[in-house]
Motif scaffolding. Structure first.
Motif, PDB file in Angstrom:
ATOM      1  N   ILE A  49      19.641  50.531  11.997  1.00  0.00           N
ATOM      2  CA  ILE A  49      18.759  51.565  11.436  1.00  0.00           C
ATOM      3  C   ILE A  49      17.764  52.124  12.470  1.00  0.00           C
ATOM      4  O   ILE A  49      17.056  53.088  12.192  1.00  0.00           O
ATOM      5  CB  ILE A  49      17.966  51.032  10.219  1.00  0.00           C
ATOM      6  CG1 ILE A  49      16.990  49.936  10.639  1.00  0.00           C
ATOM      7  CG2 ILE A  49      18.908  50.563   9.125  1.00  0.00           C
ATOM      8  CD1 ILE A  49      16.024  49.527   9.537  1.00  0.00           C
ATOM      9  N   ALA A  50      17.719  51.498  13.660  1.00  0.00           N
ATOM     10  CA  ALA A  50      16.775  51.957  14.691  1.00  0.00           C
ATOM     11  C   ALA A  50      17.168  53.353  15.185  1.00  0.00           C
ATOM     12  O   ALA A  50      18.339  53.652  15.389  1.00  0.00           O
ATOM     13  CB  ALA A  50      16.746  50.967  15.855  1.00  0.00           C
ATOM     14  N   LYS A  51      16.164  54.183  15.396  1.00  0.00           N
ATOM     15  CA  LYS A  51      16.401  55.540  15.877  1.00  0.00           C
ATOM     16  C   LYS A  51      16.506  55.556  17.402  1.00  0.00           C
ATOM     17  O   LYS A  51      16.244  54.564  18.083  1.00  0.00           O
ATOM     18  CB  LYS A  51      15.263  56.456  15.439  1.00  0.00           C
ATOM     19  CG  LYS A  51      14.978  56.433  13.948  1.00  0.00           C
ATOM     20  CD  LYS A  51      16.152  56.946  13.139  1.00  0.00           C
ATOM     21  CE  LYS A  51      15.823  56.985  11.655  1.00  0.00           C
ATOM     22  NZ  LYS A  51      16.974  57.427  10.823  1.00  0.00           N
ATOM     23  N   ALA A  52      16.864  56.704  17.934  1.00  0.00           N
ATOM     24  CA  ALA A  52      16.996  56.852  19.384  1.00  0.00           C
ATOM     25  C   ALA A  52      15.663  56.648  20.086  1.00  0.00           C
ATOM     26  O   ALA A  52      15.618  56.233  21.251  1.00  0.00           O
ATOM     27  CB  ALA A  52      17.557  58.234  19.712  1.00  0.00           C
ATOM     28  N   SER A  53      14.555  56.914  19.365  1.00  0.00           N
ATOM     29  CA  SER A  53      13.227  56.789  19.963  1.00  0.00           C
ATOM     30  C   SER A  53      12.582  55.430  19.709  1.00  0.00           C
ATOM     31  O   SER A  53      11.401  55.243  19.984  1.00  0.00           O
ATOM     32  CB  SER A  53      12.306  57.877  19.394  1.00  0.00           C
ATOM     33  OG  SER A  53      12.227  57.772  17.972  1.00  0.00           O
ATOM     34  N   ASP A  54      13.349  54.479  19.210  1.00  0.00           N
ATOM     35  CA  ASP A  54      12.790  53.167  18.895  1.00  0.00           C
ATOM     36  C   ASP A  54      12.219  52.505  20.146  1.00  0.00           C
ATOM     37  O   ASP A  54      12.757  52.658  21.253  1.00  0.00           O
ATOM     38  CB  ASP A  54      13.885  52.266  18.300  1.00  0.00           C
ATOM     39  CG  ASP A  54      13.342  50.962  17.748  1.00  0.00           C
ATOM     40  OD1 ASP A  54      12.960  50.937  16.578  1.00  0.00           O
ATOM     41  OD2 ASP A  54      13.299  49.977  18.521  1.00  0.00           O
ATOM     42  N   GLU A  55      11.133  51.744  19.945  1.00  0.00           N
ATOM     43  CA  GLU A  55      10.452  51.111  21.076  1.00  0.00           C
ATOM     44  C   GLU A  55      11.314  50.065  21.773  1.00  0.00           C
ATOM     45  O   GLU A  55      11.077  49.720  22.939  1.00  0.00           O
ATOM     46  CB  GLU A  55       9.155  50.458  20.605  1.00  0.00           C
ATOM     47  CG  GLU A  55       9.361  49.393  19.540  1.00  0.00           C
ATOM     48  CD  GLU A  55       8.056  48.828  19.020  1.00  0.00           C
ATOM     49  OE1 GLU A  55       8.112  47.856  18.238  1.00  0.00           O
ATOM     50  OE2 GLU A  55       6.992  49.351  19.388  1.00  0.00           O
ATOM     51  N   ASN A  56      12.324  49.548  21.079  1.00  0.00           N
ATOM     52  CA  ASN A  56      13.232  48.571  21.678  1.00  0.00           C
ATOM     53  C   ASN A  56      14.466  49.213  22.292  1.00  0.00           C
ATOM     54  O   ASN A  56      15.411  48.529  22.665  1.00  0.00           O
ATOM     55  CB  ASN A  56      13.668  47.541  20.636  1.00  0.00           C
ATOM     56  CG  ASN A  56      12.508  46.724  20.105  1.00  0.00           C
ATOM     57  OD1 ASN A  56      11.636  46.337  20.869  1.00  0.00           O
ATOM     58  ND2 ASN A  56      12.493  46.478  18.806  1.00  0.00           N
ATOM     59  N   GLY A  57      14.460  50.521  22.383  1.00  0.00           N
ATOM     60  CA  GLY A  57      15.610  51.231  22.915  1.00  0.00           C
ATOM     61  C   GLY A  57      16.354  51.938  21.792  1.00  0.00           C
ATOM     62  O   GLY A  57      16.101  51.706  20.613  1.00  0.00           O
ATOM     63  N   PRO A  58      17.281  52.803  22.114  1.00  0.00           N
ATOM     64  CA  PRO A  58      18.009  53.553  21.084  1.00  0.00           C
ATOM     65  C   PRO A  58      18.890  52.645  20.235  1.00  0.00           C
ATOM     66  O   PRO A  58      19.643  51.823  20.752  1.00  0.00           O
ATOM     67  CB  PRO A  58      18.846  54.548  21.890  1.00  0.00           C
ATOM     68  CG  PRO A  58      18.970  53.933  23.245  1.00  0.00           C
ATOM     69  CD  PRO A  58      17.705  53.174  23.477  1.00  0.00           C
ATOM     70  N   GLY A  59      18.764  52.800  18.914  1.00  0.00           N
ATOM     71  CA  GLY A  59      19.663  52.110  18.000  1.00  0.00           C
ATOM     72  C   GLY A  59      20.759  53.059  17.556  1.00  0.00           C
ATOM     73  O   GLY A  59      20.981  54.111  18.162  1.00  0.00           O
ATOM     74  N   LEU A  60      21.436  52.699  16.467  1.00  0.00           N
ATOM     75  CA  LEU A  60      22.524  53.548  15.989  1.00  0.00           C
ATOM     76  C   LEU A  60      22.016  54.700  15.136  1.00  0.00           C
ATOM     77  O   LEU A  60      22.739  55.676  14.923  1.00  0.00           O
ATOM     78  CB  LEU A  60      23.529  52.704  15.190  1.00  0.00           C
ATOM     79  CG  LEU A  60      24.260  51.615  15.979  1.00  0.00           C
ATOM     80  CD1 LEU A  60      25.242  50.882  15.070  1.00  0.00           C
ATOM     81  CD2 LEU A  60      25.001  52.208  17.172  1.00  0.00           C
ATOM     82  N   GLY A  61      20.789  54.567  14.600  1.00  0.00           N
ATOM     83  CA  GLY A  61      20.229  55.641  13.798  1.00  0.00           C
ATOM     84  C   GLY A  61      20.890  55.804  12.441  1.00  0.00           C
ATOM     85  O   GLY A  61      20.859  56.883  11.845  1.00  0.00           O
ATOM     86  N   TRP A  62      21.491  54.730  11.911  1.00  0.00           N
ATOM     87  CA  TRP A  62      22.138  54.803  10.604  1.00  0.00           C
ATOM     88  C   TRP A  62      21.094  54.796   9.496  1.00  0.00           C
ATOM     89  O   TRP A  62      19.948  54.384   9.689  1.00  0.00           O
ATOM     90  CB  TRP A  62      23.077  53.616  10.409  1.00  0.00           C
ATOM     91  CG  TRP A  62      24.291  53.640  11.283  1.00  0.00           C
ATOM     92  CD1 TRP A  62      24.569  54.501  12.296  1.00  0.00           C
ATOM     93  CD2 TRP A  62      25.398  52.741  11.202  1.00  0.00           C
ATOM     94  NE1 TRP A  62      25.775  54.205  12.866  1.00  0.00           N
ATOM     95  CE2 TRP A  62      26.313  53.117  12.214  1.00  0.00           C
ATOM     96  CE3 TRP A  62      25.714  51.664  10.403  1.00  0.00           C
ATOM     97  CZ2 TRP A  62      27.499  52.449  12.440  1.00  0.00           C
ATOM     98  CZ3 TRP A  62      26.907  50.995  10.607  1.00  0.00           C
ATOM     99  CH2 TRP A  62      27.795  51.384  11.613  1.00  0.00           C
ATOM    100  N   THR A  63      21.511  55.207   8.304  1.00  0.00           N
ATOM    101  CA  THR A  63      20.648  55.071   7.134  1.00  0.00           C
ATOM    102  C   THR A  63      20.662  53.616   6.677  1.00  0.00           C
ATOM    103  O   THR A  63      21.535  52.831   7.065  1.00  0.00           O
ATOM    104  CB  THR A  63      21.139  55.950   5.980  1.00  0.00           C
ATOM    105  OG1 THR A  63      22.430  55.478   5.542  1.00  0.00           O
ATOM    106  CG2 THR A  63      21.245  57.404   6.410  1.00  0.00           C
ATOM    107  N   LYS A  64      19.700  53.275   5.827  1.00  0.00           N
ATOM    108  CA  LYS A  64      19.644  51.914   5.293  1.00  0.00           C
ATOM    109  C   LYS A  64      20.904  51.577   4.513  1.00  0.00           C
ATOM    110  O   LYS A  64      21.440  50.461   4.623  1.00  0.00           O
ATOM    111  CB  LYS A  64      18.409  51.767   4.395  1.00  0.00           C
ATOM    112  CG  LYS A  64      18.212  50.365   3.849  1.00  0.00           C
ATOM    113  CD  LYS A  64      16.869  50.216   3.168  1.00  0.00           C
ATOM    114  CE  LYS A  64      16.830  50.868   1.830  1.00  0.00           C
ATOM    115  NZ  LYS A  64      15.600  50.538   1.067  1.00  0.00           N
ATOM    116  N   VAL A  65      21.410  52.523   3.752  1.00  0.00           N
ATOM    117  CA  VAL A  65      22.623  52.293   2.954  1.00  0.00           C
ATOM    118  C   VAL A  65      23.811  51.998   3.853  1.00  0.00           C
ATOM    119  O   VAL A  65      24.587  51.057   3.616  1.00  0.00           O
ATOM    120  CB  VAL A  65      22.914  53.508   2.049  1.00  0.00           C
ATOM    121  CG1 VAL A  65      24.289  53.359   1.377  1.00  0.00           C
ATOM    122  CG2 VAL A  65      21.817  53.658   0.993  1.00  0.00           C
TER     123      VAL A  65
END
Length: 519
Positions: free
Chosen positions: A46-62
């Motif tokens: 669910i992490a976004k591209a701007s996440d502090e830990n680096g880019p995630g996949l940016g998926w929705t919670k569902v």
């Protein structure tokens, strides 16, 4: 006692075969890798591209919880073919080695920042755990001769390794992710599994006498699934029921709304075959006592599904809630989300013996302490843990963040419930399952655990529609009501067991406490 005249596999350390400690550290590092990866899986998705830990996949919670549900289910369901491979072909020792190699490859692949690597890594981890998990515990039992009084203590030591691996992983991997990013966390899990593999390879000389390839006689004596389904096709009534179930499953699965309808189709078909197998096993039982016990055993699988369907929220919805809605600041330090999942393992190590002693004292006083009662009470206690998640939601609605104390209390109740319920589940199977079908019933148990994981994912998905409050409240009400229902029909259920537990001796507290970690 060790001696230079003894062969390596005959030597002992602290009163136990050295092979026990080889398997201890192999499993510890494997659980480190599994729980470390599980702790960051959903929040990475669910992490976004701007996440502090680096880019995630940016998926929705569902979307994240959908995949989580399938992943947890498959990890356990694949244990069934993993056990069959060991029993029919390679033996436990080589199958564990195969699983460890696949796991190293899987975790290593996850460390690569690419979409193909993410899915490939998950598939490899599912296959690896399926090969390793059902077989390494069997090898622990094989280290001791029949009747050896050290066996229970040996399993207790082994299960400490499981919980220690989980605690270390969830304590450390969040720090690694915070410092170096998501893929460093996945890579750390891969390094841990590599340590486990190296320990296992080094210790081969200490386990030469266990987990070897089955002999021809053992293969012939084992009950074959092919034989079971051959009986199904020779029984018109059972065959008709099976065909109807299979047809409904194909229709329901492949017309299911959603992008993962193909997965549901395969799942329902799989369940149809499981039901067909269970029908034929029931028909083949020779006495009414065996049939009655088998029915009670099937009910216990429903308890398992309900329990893990709620409990596995820890890696799904509760993990997302911790990441997005919980005030994790403590004395000016932001506590990483994965650390909260470590509360379960920490509470296990602290309270396992205490909970086991409570049940032991209760039984000594002649009060109700049957396996079904423990499983029902454990489900209720675990369900009540979600009351604190309801308080967390109310806290969030009022202040925009919820306090950490609600999560701590929820995990505490979940662990006490787990310590009451899970240790007896596997033992209950060995007491009630017909001897010649014991291995198959153990496989069905793992499948039930996996289905619980899938249920957990579905419930988490529904939070996007109904809200966190409704889901947590619904889980609380259902688990408590279900546990009370089981208790209300406990007397007739116990009659159907025909005294299967009447002659058993008290378990050592530490063994009963740590056996739960098999899950």
């Amino acid at each position: 006692m060790t001696s230079t005249a003894l062969k390596p596999h005959q030597k002992e350390l602290w009163g136990h075969p050295i092979g026990l400690y080889i398997l201890f550290f192999t499993e510890m590092w494997e659980r480190f890798s599994y729980y470390g990866m599980r702790a960051i899986l959903v929040i990475y998705m669910i992490a976004k591209a701007s996440d502090e830990n680096g880019p995630g996949l940016g998926w929705t919670k569902v979307e994240a919880l959908q995949l989580y549900g399938w992943y947890v289910m498959l990890v356990y369901v694949i244990s069934i073919p993993g056990g069959i491979i060991a029993d029919k072909m390679l033996g436990q020792k080589k199958t564990v080695l195969l699983g460890a190699l696949i796991l190293v490859a899987g975790h290593g692949t996850l460390a690569i920042d690419a979409p193909w690597a993410f899915f490939t890594g998950l598939i490899l981890i599912i296959l690896g755990v399926g090969c390793l998990k059902p077989n390494i515990s069997t090898m622990v039992g094989g280290l001791y001769r029949k009747g050896d009084i050290r066996r229970d203590k040996g399993f207790s030591i082994f299960y400490i390794g499981i919980n220690l691996g989980s605690l270390l992983a969830t304590s450390l991997i969040g720090l690694v992710v915070a410092e170096w990013g998501w893929h460093a966390g996945f890579g750390m899990a891969g390094v841990a599994m590599l340590f486990g593999l190296l320990v296992y390879l080094y210790g081969q000389k200490y386990i030469v006498h266990v987990g070897n390839k089955p002999t021809l006689q053992e293969k012939e004596e084992d009950v074959s699934l092919v034989k079971i389904f051959y009986k199904l096709f020779s029984s018109p009534f059972q065959l008709g029921v099976f065909i109807i179930l299979l047809g409904l499953s194909i229709y329901a699965g492949f017309t299911f709304d959603g992008v993962d309808h193909w997965g549901y189709g395969a799942l329902f078909i799989f369940l149809s075959f499981v039901v067909g197998m269970l029908m034929m096993i029931y028909k083949s039982l020779e006495s009414q006592v065996q049939k009655d016990r088998f029915l009670v055993l099937l009910l216990s699988f429903f308890i398992v599904i309900v329990f893990w369907g709620a409990f596995e929220q820890a890696g799904g919805l509760m993990s997302i809630y911790t990441e997005t809605k919980t005030d994790r600041m403590l004395f000016g330090y932001l506590i990483p989300t994965p650390m909260f999942q470590g509360l379960n393992a920490g509470f296990i190590l602290l309270f396992a013996v205490w909970v086991a002693n409570i049940w032991a004292k209760r039984k000594l006083k002649g009060k109700e302490a049957s396996s079904l009662f423990k499983m029902a009470v454990g489900t209720i206690i675990m369900g009540l843990g979600f009351v604190f998640m309801i308080f967390a939601v109310r806290d969030y609605d009022a202040h925009g963040k919820s306090a950490m104390i609600w999560l701590v209390l929820a995990y505490f109740f979940h662990t006490i419930g787990e310590l009451s319920s899970s240790p007896v589940s596997l033992s209950f199977i060995t007491k009630l399952a017909p001897v010649k079908y014991a291995s198959l019933m153990m496989g069905v148990y793992f499948a039930a655990t996996g289905l619980g994981g899938k249920v957990a994912g579905i419930l988490g998905e529904k939070s996007a529609v109904f809200g966190d409050y409704a889901i947590f409240a619904g889980i609380t009400i259902f688990t408590v009501a279900f546990g009370l229902l089981v208790i209300s029909i406990l007397k007739p259920l116990k009659r159907l067991t025909h005294g299967a537990e009447d002659d058993e001796h008290e378990m050592h507290g530490e063994n009963e406490g740590f056996e739960l970690a098999e899950n």
